[in-house]
Motif scaffolding. Structure first.
Motif: not given
Lengths: 147, 147
Positions: B47-48, B50, B54, B58
């Motif tokens: 997923g993220d 970025s 993040a 996560n």
């Protein structure tokens, strides 16, 4: 050339402004000598290095650590030209001191570890990333004149 | 096999007893992904990733960090047979995951940095020396079955 963003340069300078060069330099060099004991061979004239406490307390280790980190300070002022900044030191370490360039990486990593012990919250992942790039750049510059 | 003195073995148990091991795992993996961004390629399904915040926030990074450090903890109980202990994981990382073994050294160094970060002065030069030997041993063991 080390490619640091403006943000990374700011992070590096802000931490540099807060650290005690003498103490940090002495600790980093001391820890290199403890953690990677073969590096002691370059410092035969330094006297007692028979135990971690002897090394960490050794005044010549501290003085030399300060000298090494002061030189690092020059890197921070010349991030766009590390190879030029360290050209003479690179030749010295190759031709006179005969230091394997792998040791520059070890010292760089130990410096990052010492910063990590000293700076709690401030030593964020972004700060770590910026310094890791810097120490790699310095290690490469010091290895650059080797032949 | 990692050769540790009694002092070094004590230093390892002391350090490991003082830290929140799960937190160390999560933080080490997160910092690896930030400081060495190419490592993110192994975690496409996470997923993220970025930004630094993040990555560190996560949930999948944290969970996987815990999994990795549990395996590392297991290694600490089998310092006389790291190659045997990590044999299956070595095959997995080579044959299925296709991870360059250099990344094991990077993760090992980040674990040392995170321990330094959490413990500050308590992360003594002896503790650093002991852990540096252990992470090198684990990295070698993980690379051992590569072909």
């Amino acid at each position: 050339m080390v490619h640091l963003t403006a943000e990374e340069k700011n992070l590096i300078s802000s931490l540099w402004g807060k650290l005690n060069v003498e103490e940090t330099g002495g600790e980093a060099l001391g820890r290199v000598l403890v953690v990677y004991p073969w590096t002691q061979r370059f410092f035969d004239s330094f006297g007692n290095m028979s135990s971690p406490s002897a090394i960490m307390g050794n005044p010549r280790v501290k003085a030399h650590g300060k000298k090494v980190l002061t030189s690092f300070g020059e890197a921070i002022k010349n991030l766009d030209n590390l190879k030029g900044t360290f050209a003479k030191l690179s030749e010295l370490h190759c031709d006179k001191l005969h230091v394997d360039p792998e040791n520059f990486k070890l010292l760089g990593n130990v410096l990052v570890i010492v910063l990590s012990t000293h700076f709690g919250k401030e030593f964020t992942p972004e700060m770590q990333a910026a310094w890791q790039k810097l120490v790699s750049g310095v290690a490469n510059a010091l290895g650059h004149k080797y032949h | 096999m990692v050769h540790l003195s009694d002092g070094e073995k004590n230093a390892i148990s002391t350090v490991w007893g003082k830290v929140d091991v799960d937190a160390v795992g999560a933080e080490a993996l997160g910092r690896l992904l930030i400081v060495y961004p190419w490592t993110q390629r192994f975690f496409d399904s996470f997923g993220d990733l970025s930004s630094a915040s993040a990555v560190m926030g996560n949930a999948k990074v944290k969970a996987h960090g815990k999994k990795v450090i549990d395996s590392f903890s297991n290694g600490l109980k089998h310092l006389d047979n790291l190659k045997g202990t990590f044999a299956s994981l070595s095959e997995l990382h080579c044959d299925k995951l296709h991870v360059d073994p250099e990344n094991f050294r990077l993760l090992g160094n980040v674990i040392v940095i995170v321990l330094a970060h959490h413990l500050g002065k308590d992360f003594t030069p002896e503790a650093q020396a002991a852990f540096q030997k252990v992470v090198a041993g684990v990295a070698n063991a993980l690379a051992h079955k590569y072909h």
